[in-house]
Design a protein around this motif. Sequence first.
Motif, PDB file in Angstrom:
ATOM      1  N   ALA A  22      27.373  35.892  45.628  1.00 50.94           N
ATOM      2  CA  ALA A  22      28.656  35.966  46.326  1.00 50.94           C
ATOM      3  C   ALA A  22      29.815  35.834  45.353  1.00 50.94           C
ATOM      4  CB  ALA A  22      28.736  34.872  47.388  1.00 50.94           C
ATOM      5  N   ALA A  23      29.674  34.948  44.362  1.00 56.66           N
ATOM      6  CA  ALA A  23      30.736  34.755  43.381  1.00 56.66           C
ATOM      7  C   ALA A  23      30.937  36.007  42.527  1.00 56.66           C
ATOM      8  CB  ALA A  23      30.418  33.551  42.493  1.00 56.66           C
ATOM      9  N   ALA A  24      29.841  36.699  42.190  1.00 53.95           N
ATOM     10  CA  ALA A  24      29.946  37.936  41.410  1.00 53.95           C
ATOM     11  C   ALA A  24      30.678  39.014  42.202  1.00 53.95           C
ATOM     12  CB  ALA A  24      28.551  38.421  41.006  1.00 53.95           C
ATOM     13  N   ILE A  25      30.367  39.106  43.486  1.00 51.57           N
ATOM     14  CA  ILE A  25      31.036  40.092  44.339  1.00 51.57           C
ATOM     15  C   ILE A  25      32.528  39.808  44.404  1.00 51.57           C
ATOM     16  CG2 ILE A  25      31.243  40.960  46.701  1.00 51.57           C
ATOM     17  CD1 ILE A  25      28.196  40.242  46.981  1.00 51.57           C
ATOM     18  N   VAL A  26      32.880  38.548  44.656  1.00 49.54           N
ATOM     19  CA  VAL A  26      34.291  38.179  44.800  1.00 49.54           C
ATOM     20  C   VAL A  26      35.023  38.282  43.469  1.00 49.54           C
ATOM     21  CG1 VAL A  26      35.880  36.313  45.422  1.00 49.54           C
ATOM     22  CG2 VAL A  26      33.872  36.765  46.828  1.00 49.54           C
ATOM     23  N   ALA A  27      34.319  38.023  42.358  1.00 59.00           N
ATOM     24  CA  ALA A  27      34.952  38.186  41.050  1.00 59.00           C
ATOM     25  C   ALA A  27      35.369  39.642  40.841  1.00 59.00           C
ATOM     26  CB  ALA A  27      34.005  37.740  39.942  1.00 59.00           C
ATOM     27  N   GLY A  28      34.532  40.584  41.301  1.00 66.29           N
ATOM     28  CA  GLY A  28      34.886  41.999  41.217  1.00 66.29           C
ATOM     29  C   GLY A  28      36.073  42.339  42.088  1.00 66.29           C
ATOM     30  N   ILE A  29      36.135  41.726  43.261  1.00 67.93           N
ATOM     31  CA  ILE A  29      37.289  41.920  44.149  1.00 67.93           C
ATOM     32  C   ILE A  29      38.553  41.401  43.493  1.00 67.93           C
ATOM     33  CG2 ILE A  29      38.317  41.206  46.348  1.00 67.93           C
ATOM     34  CD1 ILE A  29      35.470  41.097  47.506  1.00 67.93           C
ATOM     35  N   ALA A  30      38.460  40.208  42.921  1.00 67.29           N
ATOM     36  CA  ALA A  30      39.625  39.576  42.298  1.00 67.29           C
ATOM     37  C   ALA A  30      40.137  40.392  41.111  1.00 67.29           C
ATOM     38  CB  ALA A  30      39.273  38.161  41.850  1.00 67.29           C
ATOM     39  N   GLU A  31      39.215  40.894  40.296  1.00 67.99           N
ATOM     40  CA  GLU A  31      39.624  41.703  39.140  1.00 67.99           C
ATOM     41  C   GLU A  31      40.340  42.973  39.592  1.00 67.99           C
ATOM     42  OE1 GLU A  31      37.672  43.866  35.181  1.00 67.99           O
ATOM     43  OE2 GLU A  31      36.414  42.635  36.504  1.00 67.99           O
ATOM     44  N   ALA A  32      39.828  43.595  40.641  1.00 69.01           N
ATOM     45  CA  ALA A  32      40.465  44.805  41.161  1.00 69.01           C
ATOM     46  C   ALA A  32      41.835  44.491  41.747  1.00 69.01           C
ATOM     47  CB  ALA A  32      39.571  45.462  42.209  1.00 69.01           C
ATOM     48  N   CYS A  33      41.963  43.349  42.417  1.00 71.50           N
ATOM     49  CA  CYS A  33      43.265  42.956  42.959  1.00 71.50           C
ATOM     50  C   CYS A  33      44.289  42.785  41.843  1.00 71.50           C
ATOM     51  CB  CYS A  33      43.138  41.665  43.764  1.00 71.50           C
ATOM     52  SG  CYS A  33      42.404  41.877  45.394  1.00 71.50           S
ATOM     53  N   GLN A  34      43.863  42.183  40.737  1.00 66.38           N
ATOM     54  CA  GLN A  34      44.768  42.038  39.594  1.00 66.38           C
ATOM     55  C   GLN A  34      45.229  43.405  39.091  1.00 66.38           C
ATOM     56  OE1 GLN A  34      42.152  39.032  37.314  1.00 66.38           O
ATOM     57  NE2 GLN A  34      44.215  38.554  36.636  1.00 66.38           N
ATOM     58  N   LYS A  35      44.305  44.343  38.982  1.00 68.24           N
ATOM     59  CA  LYS A  35      44.654  45.687  38.517  1.00 68.24           C
ATOM     60  C   LYS A  35      45.623  46.371  39.470  1.00 68.24           C
ATOM     61  CE  LYS A  35      40.188  46.523  36.231  1.00 68.24           C
ATOM     62  NZ  LYS A  35      38.914  47.297  36.308  1.00 68.24           N
ATOM     63  N   ALA A  36      45.483  46.083  40.765  1.00 67.82           N
ATOM     64  CA  ALA A  36      46.329  46.706  41.784  1.00 67.82           C
ATOM     65  C   ALA A  36      47.634  45.943  41.999  1.00 67.82           C
ATOM     66  CB  ALA A  36      45.570  46.822  43.101  1.00 67.82           C
ATOM     67  N   GLY A  37      47.775  44.779  41.362  1.00 71.98           N
ATOM     68  CA  GLY A  37      49.008  44.002  41.487  1.00 71.98           C
ATOM     69  C   GLY A  37      49.154  43.283  42.809  1.00 71.98           C
ATOM     70  N   CYS A  38      48.022  42.964  43.463  1.00 68.22           N
ATOM     71  CA  CYS A  38      48.100  42.247  44.734  1.00 68.22           C
ATOM     72  C   CYS A  38      47.283  40.960  44.652  1.00 68.22           C
ATOM     73  CB  CYS A  38      47.633  43.108  45.895  1.00 68.22           C
ATOM     74  SG  CYS A  38      45.906  43.624  45.833  1.00 68.22           S
ATOM     75  N   ALA A  39      47.557  40.049  45.552  1.00 70.04           N
ATOM     76  CA  ALA A  39      46.885  38.758  45.567  1.00 70.04           C
ATOM     77  C   ALA A  39      45.694  38.779  46.514  1.00 70.04           C
ATOM     78  CB  ALA A  39      47.868  37.664  46.000  1.00 70.04           C
ATOM     79  N   LEU A  40      44.603  38.154  46.089  1.00 68.12           N
ATOM     80  CA  LEU A  40      43.466  37.924  46.976  1.00 68.12           C
ATOM     81  C   LEU A  40      43.725  36.585  47.663  1.00 68.12           C
ATOM     82  CD1 LEU A  40      40.669  38.496  48.108  1.00 68.12           C
ATOM     83  CD2 LEU A  40      39.674  37.586  45.997  1.00 68.12           C
ATOM     84  N   VAL A  41      44.274  36.640  48.867  1.00 73.68           N
ATOM     85  CA  VAL A  41      44.789  35.430  49.510  1.00 73.68           C
ATOM     86  C   VAL A  41      43.755  34.718  50.381  1.00 73.68           C
ATOM     87  CG1 VAL A  41      47.192  36.183  49.475  1.00 73.68           C
ATOM     88  CG2 VAL A  41      45.738  36.785  51.422  1.00 73.68           C
ATOM     89  N   GLY A  42      42.605  35.334  50.605  1.00 73.09           N
ATOM     90  CA  GLY A  42      41.596  34.683  51.424  1.00 73.09           C
ATOM     91  C   GLY A  42      40.487  35.634  51.791  1.00 73.09           C
ATOM     92  N   GLY A  43      39.591  35.147  52.604  1.00 71.65           N
ATOM     93  CA  GLY A  43      38.477  35.966  53.050  1.00 71.65           C
ATOM     94  C   GLY A  43      37.530  35.148  53.895  1.00 71.65           C
ATOM     95  N   GLU A  44      36.422  35.767  54.241  1.00 77.63           N
ATOM     96  CA  GLU A  44      35.403  35.109  55.052  1.00 77.63           C
ATOM     97  C   GLU A  44      34.041  35.411  54.457  1.00 77.63           C
ATOM     98  OE1 GLU A  44      33.247  33.369  58.366  1.00 77.63           O
ATOM     99  OE2 GLU A  44      35.141  33.030  57.333  1.00 77.63           O
ATOM    100  N   THR A  45      33.272  34.362  54.206  1.00 81.37           N
ATOM    101  CA  THR A  45      31.886  34.511  53.786  1.00 81.37           C
ATOM    102  C   THR A  45      31.012  33.996  54.913  1.00 81.37           C
ATOM    103  OG1 THR A  45      32.500  34.183  51.464  1.00 81.37           O
ATOM    104  CG2 THR A  45      30.172  33.951  52.026  1.00 81.37           C
ATOM    105  N   ALA A  46      30.320  34.902  55.579  1.00 79.91           N
ATOM    106  CA  ALA A  46      29.548  34.547  56.776  1.00 79.91           C
ATOM    107  C   ALA A  46      28.052  34.609  56.475  1.00 79.91           C
ATOM    108  CB  ALA A  46      29.888  35.500  57.920  1.00 79.91           C
ATOM    109  N   GLU A  47      27.362  33.500  56.722  1.00 79.16           N
ATOM    110  CA  GLU A  47      25.909  33.469  56.602  1.00 79.16           C
ATOM    111  C   GLU A  47      25.325  33.659  57.996  1.00 79.16           C
ATOM    112  OE1 GLU A  47      22.519  30.977  54.151  1.00 79.16           O
ATOM    113  OE2 GLU A  47      24.289  29.905  54.862  1.00 79.16           O
TER     114      GLU A  47
END
Length: 347
Positions: A117-142
């Motif tokens: 899960a951390a690897a997936i979100v790290a990829g999301i965060a890196e892409a957000c940085q490239k796009a100039g937007c903030a990753l302000v939250g999310g939901e991890t559902a088991e």
Amino acid sequence: MEKVTYESAGVNVEEGQRSVELMKKAVQKTMTKEVLQGLGSFGAMVQPDLKGMNQPVLVSGTDGVGTKLKLAFMMDRHDTIGQDCVAMCVNDILCHGAQPLFFLDYLATGKLEAEKAAAIVAGIAEACQKAGCALVGGETAEMPGFYQNGEYDLAGFAVGMVDRDKLITGETITAGDAIIGLASSGVHSNGFSLVRKVLLEKEGMDLWSSFGDSTLSLGEALLTPTSLYVKPIMEMIQQVPIKGLAHITGGGFYENIPRILPDETAATIWLGSWHIPDIFHLLKEKGPLDQEVMYGTFNMGIGMILVVSSEEKEKAMELLRANDQQAWVIGEVTSGNKQVTLCDGSE
């Protein structure tokens, strides 16, 4: 009598807490000055900077990664599909000239694995940085029993902003305008049900085998993440009047280009005017797939098209090159009824 716990039902609360801790560092890097509070609150709070805005318009978009995830499961590689999720959303809202402000993700799985899960979100965060937007939250559902072991689903939601008088809608497009195509990185994030049908089910190809002349395996080539177009497009918007933008995703050329064309206009696309990545030649050959299927399903090497007046096309191309964005003039707007015509030749 045996005591029943949430964990005995298949939900590991401690693993969920551990995954959040592993994500925090990557997420924190995306925070912009507009974000009022970090992770942990019930809602994400963003106070956008409205200076210079006369009539700010919020533009939103949501999307998922789709069956491309099946390849991530098969390759057990999860560090690239986060960018796919972000790109599919921010590229859509970019089509109206909106600068992405913030992003939220939704990750659902049968059994939570914190490192994955951390690897997936790290990829999301890196892409957000490239796009100039903030990753302000999310939901991890088991969700035990809902997904097969090792599988998950991933979707996202983006919000951007643009001044109303700078909205890009396609309304000013006229016959004679130039169509510029921005290079894709490959298949991006649509058409993977057909990709799997042709290459894996029909041909039985090995995802770990070498692919073409590159150092990538076939699986790695297919998992190449969707391109982010925010930086070059936002730079161009400041200097060139862009009449229309179309994200070439599901439906390919035939469905996406007409979405921006006014009545009584059409698009002529010049085949041979841009580089088509090898993966599309492979799909066409192994299908075999005809032209209508190829251009009606895949991006064929063009991830985004923009329309400018013929007088502005050279300046537009110069700005794209200055931002290291590969692009070609691939066609022109003509008179018609929103149809897309593919023809041999160039301008």
